[in-house]
Design an enzyme around this catalytic site. Structure first.
Site, short mmCIF file in Angstrom:
data_model
loop_
_atom_site.label_atom_id
_atom_site.label_comp_id
_atom_site.label_asym_id
_atom_site.label_seq_id
_atom_site.Cartn_x
_atom_site.Cartn_y
_atom_site.Cartn_z
N LYS A 1 0.83 -1.20 0.00
CA LYS A 1 0.00 0.00 0.00
C LYS A 1 0.86 1.25 0.00
CE LYS A 1 -3.81 -0.57 2.31
NZ LYS A 1 -4.44 -0.88 3.60
N ARG B 1 -3.33 2.99 8.49
CA ARG B 1 -3.62 1.85 7.61
C ARG B 1 -2.47 0.86 7.64
NH1 ARG B 1 -4.66 4.68 1.91
NH2 ARG B 1 -6.01 2.86 1.62
N GLY C 1 -7.01 -10.44 7.65
CA GLY C 1 -6.59 -10.90 8.96
C GLY C 1 -5.65 -9.91 9.61
N MET D 1 -4.69 -6.02 10.81
CA MET D 1 -5.50 -4.94 11.34
C MET D 1 -6.07 -4.14 10.18
SD MET D 1 -4.78 -1.52 13.42
CE MET D 1 -5.00 -0.52 11.97
N ARG E 1 -3.51 -1.20 -6.40
CA ARG E 1 -2.73 -2.44 -6.27
C ARG E 1 -3.12 -3.35 -7.41
NH1 ARG E 1 -5.94 -4.66 -0.95
NH2 ARG E 1 -7.99 -4.40 -1.84
N HIS F 1 -15.58 -8.62 0.80
CA HIS F 1 -14.53 -9.53 1.27
C HIS F 1 -14.71 -10.93 0.66
CE1 HIS F 1 -12.80 -12.38 4.28
NE2 HIS F 1 -11.78 -11.54 4.20
N ARG G 1 -0.83 -48.33 -15.74
CA ARG G 1 -0.75 -49.38 -14.72
C ARG G 1 -1.54 -50.57 -15.23
NH1 ARG G 1 -2.32 -44.62 -12.13
NH2 ARG G 1 -0.86 -43.86 -10.55
N ARG H 1 3.58 -50.28 -17.33
CA ARG H 1 4.28 -50.84 -16.18
C ARG H 1 3.78 -52.25 -15.91
NH1 ARG H 1 3.44 -48.05 -10.47
NH2 ARG H 1 1.44 -49.13 -10.59
N GLU I 1 12.43 -45.77 -8.08
CA GLU I 1 11.52 -45.42 -6.99
C GLU I 1 12.00 -45.93 -5.64
OE1 GLU I 1 7.65 -47.17 -7.70
OE2 GLU I 1 8.51 -48.83 -8.79
N SER J 1 11.97 -43.86 -15.30
CA SER J 1 10.80 -43.06 -14.93
C SER J 1 10.75 -43.00 -13.41
CB SER J 1 9.53 -43.70 -15.48
OG SER J 1 8.41 -42.97 -15.03
N GLY K 1 9.37 -42.83 -9.94
CA GLY K 1 8.11 -43.07 -9.23
C GLY K 1 8.22 -42.36 -7.89
N THR K 2 7.83 -41.12 -7.88
CA THR K 2 8.13 -40.30 -6.70
C THR K 2 7.23 -40.59 -5.51
OG1 THR K 2 6.97 -38.56 -7.88
CG2 THR K 2 9.36 -38.40 -7.77
N ASN K 3 6.13 -41.30 -5.71
CA ASN K 3 5.34 -41.68 -4.53
C ASN K 3 6.11 -42.68 -3.68
OD1 ASN K 3 3.24 -40.11 -5.33
ND2 ASN K 3 2.08 -41.79 -6.26
N ASP K 4 6.53 -43.78 -4.33
CA ASP K 4 7.30 -44.78 -3.58
C ASP K 4 8.65 -44.23 -3.15
OD1 ASP K 4 5.99 -47.25 -3.03
OD2 ASP K 4 5.80 -47.54 -5.19
N CYS L 1 6.54 -40.17 -13.31
CA CYS L 1 5.11 -40.48 -13.35
C CYS L 1 4.62 -40.37 -11.91
CB CYS L 1 4.88 -41.87 -13.92
SG CYS L 1 5.77 -43.18 -13.10
N TYR M 1 10.42 -35.53 -19.59
CA TYR M 1 8.96 -35.38 -19.55
C TYR M 1 8.43 -35.55 -18.13
CZ TYR M 1 8.59 -40.48 -19.17
OH TYR M 1 8.70 -41.78 -18.75
P1 ADP Z 1 -7.75 -2.26 3.27
O1 ADP Z 1 -6.35 -2.68 3.18
O2 ADP Z 1 -8.59 -3.11 4.12
O3 ADP Z 1 -8.33 -1.90 1.95
P2 ADP Z 1 -7.42 0.56 3.65
O4 ADP Z 1 -6.25 1.04 4.39
O5 ADP Z 1 -7.34 0.66 2.19
O6 ADP Z 1 -7.73 -0.89 4.12
O7 ADP Z 1 -8.64 1.40 4.18
C1 ADP Z 1 -9.95 0.99 4.34
C2 ADP Z 1 -10.89 2.04 3.79
O8 ADP Z 1 -10.63 3.31 4.34
C3 ADP Z 1 -10.77 2.17 2.32
O9 ADP Z 1 -12.03 2.31 1.74
C4 ADP Z 1 -9.97 3.42 2.14
O10 ADP Z 1 -10.25 4.04 0.93
C5 ADP Z 1 -10.43 4.25 3.32
N1 ADP Z 1 -9.39 5.19 3.71
C6 ADP Z 1 -8.14 4.91 4.10
N2 ADP Z 1 -7.43 6.02 4.33
C7 ADP Z 1 -8.25 7.05 4.07
C8 ADP Z 1 -8.08 8.46 4.10
N3 ADP Z 1 -6.92 9.02 4.42
N4 ADP Z 1 -9.13 9.23 3.78
C9 ADP Z 1 -10.30 8.65 3.44
N5 ADP Z 1 -10.53 7.34 3.39
C10 ADP Z 1 -9.51 6.54 3.70
MG MG Z 2 -7.90 -0.70 0.76
MG MG Z 3 5.64 -47.46 -7.18
#
Ligand code: ADP
Ligand code: MG
Ligand code: MG
Length: 912
Positions: A38, A108, A117, A119, A376, A494, A602, A658, A785, A804, A806-809, A871, A891
């Site tokens: 980012k 962010r 996952g 923050m 991105r 998501h 086989r 085989r 193998e 050939s 035989g990577t399982n065995d 194989c 191959y």
């Molecule tokens: P994620 O990685 O989950 O996309 P972001 O950091 O992009 O998280 O932010 C989540 C939301 O907050 C996004 O919709 C982003 O556009 C908005 N956001 C982040 N920073 C700002 C900012 N400085 N002003 C306005 N909106 C923001």
């Molecule tokens: Mg974002």
């Molecule tokens: Mg075998």
């Protein structure tokens, strides 16, 4: 002098903070490792002259330092941070924490790769009892200020005070975010409001008061009323979340290292929620679901941050192109604010041309002024990855090599996935409609929580995870599920994003679903679907059906982009790709997938068929040569027929057959009843047969009387198979059919075994060719193998025309473990990181791979141009294919469905 400068450079403070703003940035796109994805891209956009709110990135090195320093930020960070805040303040003309005209910030997270996952973002940092009155005065918009304040409290209490602090609510309902959301719903219900936007300044102000009380009560701490505390709380929370449970789980699934660390981005806020001339949105430079080259996105007026993604209100289509039947009545940015749309369109074009790839972008409009907040590389499913790669190469944006490297070999798998049978679909009763977020068809049993999805999948059930919406906490269940269905959220939600990344069938925003988590049922238009009931999804159309519908196999042959990409791949690859097949129909299917021969046919499967098993059993159970030969003579014409069918199907392509490999007792009857019937047919006493049956019992069949050890002790058996192969070949050749058999001796550990078996085969071959008065070209080779075969591969090479692997065995015997029994411990090894990967899935390159390298080297030291292949299922696993390319095999051979993946992985191996 050298010493002095060294000392000096150690002393000089490391650069912890990278500023961006006003068309100048310290960082750039290539600095992802240091600035996270980012941050690096924000810097790049600023340098490109794209409007981005100013701010700065705290490097991933600080995260590393944070963990080495008992989870505290390094000392010198503060000073560098203050400088950057001052620069931001200067550009924005406001001051952080100022009581008259306060600057607000977003905090962010940003790892190298986008990572659910982690923050999430905290927006509106800096709103306190000291700054709020000033901001109200300045904006003359108390509704906006209190809306921003309640959002700050929700995000901050959730991600900083709860998640990052490691507090685990007992159930979803006990989580702080849920409690605060419930409070909003309560007010809306009381006042009969439909949308969040109906809440008045007064409602929001009161809500903020209630929020403070709930936060204190739930989390035991007050919400911080100090701008600096909020900022540092946010920064530390990002770092803490790197080692949070969910982030670790995600990295495990995606196989990302823990030591990368995350960066933190702090940025001046711009507001999409100041009123009806403000908005926020998410867009893709090309359609991520189909790959079509058309700007695609969703937006909402008077909204902030994640409102679009979270599906709080139905998002508007960004442009006319994005409209669907269900959204055509909603306003598009293109129609409402054409000038702003044109500016955004120019920016998206610029970004795609600059990055030479499809971009996923975030923007906000504050008072009709456009700001870009993120760009991105966009996630996409396999189908669109292929289409985009091909179209970008054809338009000259990238070259063909790059196009090939853009598609993950596993993504081809999606095209090879089934879809709902159209005829059945017409007749079926539709349960509900949603947005088609991930194409393909899927059927499975309904589960309502991620944990259930995981647990049921572990038991071998195929499940469809049904949720209101998904969050990073659901990722493990989403991974385990065959498909995902949500009642809320849009194409950029998501669920849609995650499913797309994994190529899963997915439907979102299916508003007819009402999930009752307590009773574990879904109510759909008066119908009840219970957890465990079967449903079928058509992810390409967004349709949900009750029960099981027929799924039709995929049809990649009608996908012109796929076909084109595969022809490019074939031009670049040097490895041949064969298939494992034991029937003419398998062989034909594999030819369609592009197989260039059979690498493993086989013969034991042929023995199991109903009309043969009796003869096989007679052969095994008779205690004398005459009896065995009688039974064998019954098998000969049948085997010959099998081989003819396969040779014909392959029309002159090499076919590696085989000779019999598994321990004999696998063919024996298991019940007395069967044994009795057999005794009758063989005209031998039951007791005698039973005793013989028991005598064949082995303690470790995998290491027992199997492979060429059968041929060595019962040469008549291998002689019969060789005869069947050679007679089939001679008869076909006489009719003008091209044949090329390769006869393969399994499980050789000592050269003498091969020497003997080769003699048996060559004797028969000579005799058969003489009988038919025709010469057939064929070869005799061996499987490699066993470790001993690798070590003595030079001796063995004298008697082998080909190898050939035989990577399982070979994996079983190198590790000294039996795959069938490994289920009790191998998953633990992988889960706890003792092994990076299951060695039966991807070749263990350091162990098994070293043995293979040794065998290649030793074999070729005797026969320089000996043909060598692999194989077994490793031959269709992309990383293993690359490894086989690297060690110089000719191959790989894999199951028919994996053939395109192997072809593609082979091209990537050649292009790296
Ligand atoms: P994620 O990685 O989950 O996309 P972001 O950091 O992009 O998280 O932010 C989540 C939301 O907050 C996004 O919709 C982003 O556009 C908005 N956001 C982040 N920073 C700002 C900012 N400085 N002003 C306005 N909106 C923001
Ligand atoms: Mg974002
Ligand atoms: Mg075998």
């Amino acid at each position: 002098m050298g010493k002095k400068t060294a000392k000096k450079s150690v002393k000089r403070a490391r650069k912890w903070v990278y500023f961006f703003g006003a068309e100048k940035a310290d960082g750039k796109a290539t600095m992802k490792n240091l600035l996270g994805g980012k941050g690096a891209n924000l810097a790049e956009m600023v340098s490109l002259g794209i409007p981005v709110p100013p701010g700065f990135t705290i490097t991933t090195e600080v995260c590393t330092e944070f963990y080495q320093n008992r989870q505290r930020e390094p000392q010198r960070l503060k000073a560098q941070l203050s400088k950057s805040i001052a620069k931001t303040e200067k550009i924005m003309g406001k001051k952080f924490g100022d009581s008259m005209d306060p600057l607000l910030l977003s905090v962010r997270s940003g790892a190298r790769a986008s990572m659910p996952g982690m923050m999430e973002t905290v927006l509106n940092v800096g709103l306190t009892t000291k700054t709020i009155p000033g901001l109200i005065k300045k904006t003359d918009n108390p509704r906006f200020v209190y809306d921003a304040y309640r959002r700050l409290m929700m995000m901050y209490s959730d991600v900083v005070m709860e998640k990052a602090a490691g507090i685990e609510p007992k159930t979803e309902h006990d989580g702080i975010r849920h409690k605060l959301e419930a409070e909003i719903e309560l007010v809306k219900k009381k006042k009969r409001y439909k949308n969040d936007t109906d809440l008045t300044a007064d409602d929001l102000k009161k809500l903020c008061g209630t929020f403070k009380v709930i936060i204190k009560k739930t989390l035991g701490k007050p919400f911080p009323d100090d701008h600096d505390k909020q900022l540092w709380g946010g920064i530390s929370a990002v770092f803490s979340s790197w080692m949070g449970k969910r982030a670790i789980a995600y990295r495990k699934i995606e196989k990302l290292p823990d030591d990368w660390g995350t960066a933190v981005n702090v940025q001046a806020m711009v507001f999409g929620n100041t009123g009806e001339d403000s908005a926020t949105g998410v867009a893709f430079t090309r359609n991520p679901a189909t790959g079509e080259n058309a700007f695609f996105g969703e937006w909402l007026t008077n909204a902030q941050g994640e409102d679009v993604v979270a599906g709080i209100r139905t998002a508007y289509p960004l442009n006319i192109h994005t409209k669907t039947r269900d959204t055509k009545h909603l306003p598009s940015l293109e129609q409402m604010w054409p000038k702003l749309y044109k500016q955004l369109d120019r920016i998206q074009n610029k970004l795609e041309r600059h990055y030479k790839d499809m971009q996923d972008i975030e923007f906000t409009i504050e008072g009709k002024r456009l700001w870009m907040l993120q760009t991105r590389v966009g996630k996409r499913n396999g189908q669109s990855a292929i289409r985009m790669a091909v179209e970008m190469a054809k338009s000259g944006l990238i070259n063909r090599q790059t196009a090939i490297m853009r598609v993950n070999p596993n993504q081809l798998d999606e095209l090879l996935h089934p879809s709902v049978d159209p005829a059945e679909e017409k007749k079926a009763t539709e349960l509900a409609k949603g947005l088609p977020a991930g194409p393909g068809g899927a059927l499975g049993r309904v589960v309502l929580t991620a944990d259930d999805a995981e647990a049921w999948a572990k038991k071998g059930e195929t499940v469809i995870l049904v949720r209101n919406e998904t969050s990073p906490e659901d990722v493990h269940g989403m991974h385990a599920a065959e498909a995902i269905l949500t009642s809320k959220g849009g194409m950029t939600s998501h669920a849609a994003l995650v499913a797309r990344g994994w190529g899963k069938c997915c439907i979102v925003g299916c508003s007819a679903l009402h999930i009752d988590l307590k009773k574990k049922v879904i109510n759909i238009n008066g119908k009840k679907i219970k957890q465990g009931d079967y449903i079928t999804l058509n992810g390409s159309k967004g349709r949900v059906y009750e029960g099981k519908l027929k799924l039709t196999p995929a049809d990649p042959e009608h996908n012109k982009w796929y076909k084109e990409l595969m022809t490019w791949a074939d031009q670049f690859r040097t490895l041949n790709v064969r298939t494992n097949a034991e029937s003419p129909s398998d062989a034909k299917a594999a030819l369609k997938f592009g197989a260039e021969g059979i690498g493993l046919c086989r013969t034991e499967h042929m023995f199991f068929e109903a009309d043969r098993i009796t003869a096989v059993r007679q052969m095994i159970l008779s205690d004398n040569l005459a009896g065995r030969e009688k039974a064998i003579s019954k098998l000969l014409p049948m085997q010959k027929g099998d081989f003819k069918g396969i040779f014909k199907a392959m029309a002159g392509l090499p076919v590696t057959i085989r000779l019999l490999d598994p321990p004999l007792h696998e063919f024996l009857p298991h019940t007395d009843k069967d044994l009795r019937a057999l005794a009758k047919s063989m005209r031998v006493p039951f007791d005698k047969l039973k005793a013989r049956n028991e005598a064949l019992h082995e303690f470790n069949p995998m290491l027992g009387h199997r492979g060429c050890r059968l041929g060595v002790t019962y040469p008549e058996l291998y002689a019969m198979q060789a005869r069947a192969i050679m007679e089939a070949a001679c008869e076909l050749k006489k009719k003008g059919v091209k044949v090329y058999p390769e006869i393969m001796i399994p499980l050789v550990s000592h050269v003498n075994e091969l020497k003997d078996m080769r003699e048996v085969v060559l004797d028969v071959a000579r005799e058969v060719q003489k009988k038919y008065k025709i010469k057939v070209s064929f070869t005799v080779g061996t499987m490699i193998e066993l470790p001993r075969a690798c070590i003595t591969a030079d001796e063995i090479a004298e008697y082998a025309d080909f190898y050939s692997f035989g990577t399982n065995d070979l994996t079983q015997t190198t590790y000294g473990l039996s795959r069938d029994d490994s289920g009790r411990f191998l998953p633990y090894y992988v889960e706890h990181g003792l092994l990076k990967e299951d060695p039966f899935v991807s070749i263990d390159q350091e162990g098994v791979g070293e043995l293979m390298k040794m065998a290649v080297k030793k074999g070729r030291s005797v026969k320089g141009d000996m043909k060598m292949g692999i194989c077994g299922e490793h031959g269709g696993e992309p990383k293993s294919v690359v490894f086989c390319h690297d060690i110089g095999l000719d191959y790989v051979s894999c199951s028919p469905f994996r053939v395109p993946i192997a072809r593609f992985a082979a091209a990537q191996a050649a292009l790296r």
